[in-house]
Scaffold this active site. Structure first.
Site, PDB file in Angstrom:
ATOM      1  N   ASP A 104       1.030  -1.455  -0.164  1.00  0.00           N
ATOM      2  CA  ASP A 104       0.202   0.211   0.045  1.00  0.00           C
ATOM      3  C   ASP A 104       0.614   1.437   0.216  1.00  0.00           C
ATOM      4  OD1 ASP A 104      -1.787  -1.806   0.518  1.00  0.00           O
ATOM      5  OD2 ASP A 104      -1.746  -1.774   2.543  1.00  0.00           O
TER       6      ASP A 104
HETATM    7  N1  URA Z   1      -1.474  -5.902   3.957  1.00  0.00           N
HETATM    8  C1  URA Z   1      -1.889  -4.984   3.666  1.00  0.00           C
HETATM    9  O1  URA Z   1      -2.948  -4.411   4.018  1.00  0.00           O
HETATM   10  N2  URA Z   1      -0.849  -4.147   3.342  1.00  0.00           N
HETATM   11  C2  URA Z   1       0.675  -3.835   2.579  1.00  0.00           C
HETATM   12  O2  URA Z   1       0.484  -2.888   2.370  1.00  0.00           O
HETATM   13  C3  URA Z   1       0.384  -4.830   2.352  1.00  0.00           C
HETATM   14  C4  URA Z   1      -0.345  -6.308   2.700  1.00  0.00           C
END
Ligand code: URA
Length: 234
Positions: A104
């Protein structure tokens, strides 16, 4: 490069042709030719030489790139140039590369970057179950019940429950969670499903590859041959 060139098996693996082990097999089988001569084990290649692998010339542009990048928050895992914070512009590598999967925008940590489609595909394949370990800072105290739910495999509102995760407790509100899938916002949704919230997330390991302290945030390094082999499952 060494003035005597590189070993033929390394050359082939870096060109993205095959693993070193497979290269050794093909060399033994007499399927590798350097400048018209069948290569022996341990033969070396200079940049000016022509290599034929199983009847096909090996193109130098095929050189395999696999980078470990310490993604900072704010960078988006996309090759889309219209996204101003895209990871490709941020890294500014001289060749075409793309991220292996996504973190993310606000997640930090280890992101693999490659030009090797089959390797990226293999690492992301749902059947391969590559370990991904995340350091999670939480809004609330983490308790035994939350741990149990995560270790059993939590329901995040999809058809199938998540596979069981591995939990390590670091502090009252800090854990690491190891998952083997790559569902959308998976870690945040898993913690939410057990009644907690992630306030900071960092990926610290993929398979056997750790995000080491020596790699600064925003920096990348090329993986060693051993690390590449290990990720290939060698
Ligand atoms: N899980 C998440 O919630 N976000 C990420 O960036 C990676 C794994």
């Amino acid at each position: 490069m060494d003035e005597n060139g590189v070993r033929i098996n390394k050359f082939l693996s870096e060109a993205g042709v095959c693993s070193r082990r497979e290269a050794d097999r093909q060399i033994e089988a007499g399927n590798v030719v350097i400048d018209g001569k069948t290569a022996g084990t341990g033969a070396r290649v200079l940049p000016s030489q022509e290599v034929i692998f199983c009847g096909k010339p090996v193109k130098k542009e095929n050189e395999m790139i696999l980078l470990a990048f310490y993604k900072p928050a704010g960078i988006v895992c996309t090759t889309e140039k219209r996204e101003k914070d895209n990871v490709v512009d941020y890294i500014h590598y001289p060749k075409r590369i793309y991220p292996v999967g996504r973190l993310d925008k606000d997640t930090e940590g280890l992101l693999l970057i490659t030009n090797d489609g089959p390797l990226a595909h293999a690492l992301l394949s749902p059947g391969r179950h590559v370990d991904k370990e995340y350091e999670c800072h939480l809004a609330h105290t983490f308790d035994a019940h939350q741990r149990e739910l995560l270790e059993q495999g939590v329901d995040i509102g999809e058809q199938k429950k998540c596979r069981p995760a591995v939990v390590r407790i670091l502090e009252e509100k800090k854990i690491t969670l190891t998952i083997t899938e790559g569902r959308f916002h998976q870690v945040k949704r898993m913690l939410h499903a057990v009644g907690n919230e992630v306030v900071y997330l960092k990926r610290i390991r993929m398979d056997r590859l750790q995000l080491e302290d020596s790699l600064e945030k925003g920096a990348y390094r090329r993986l060693t041959d051993e690390e590449v082999e290990s990720l290939r499952g060698g």
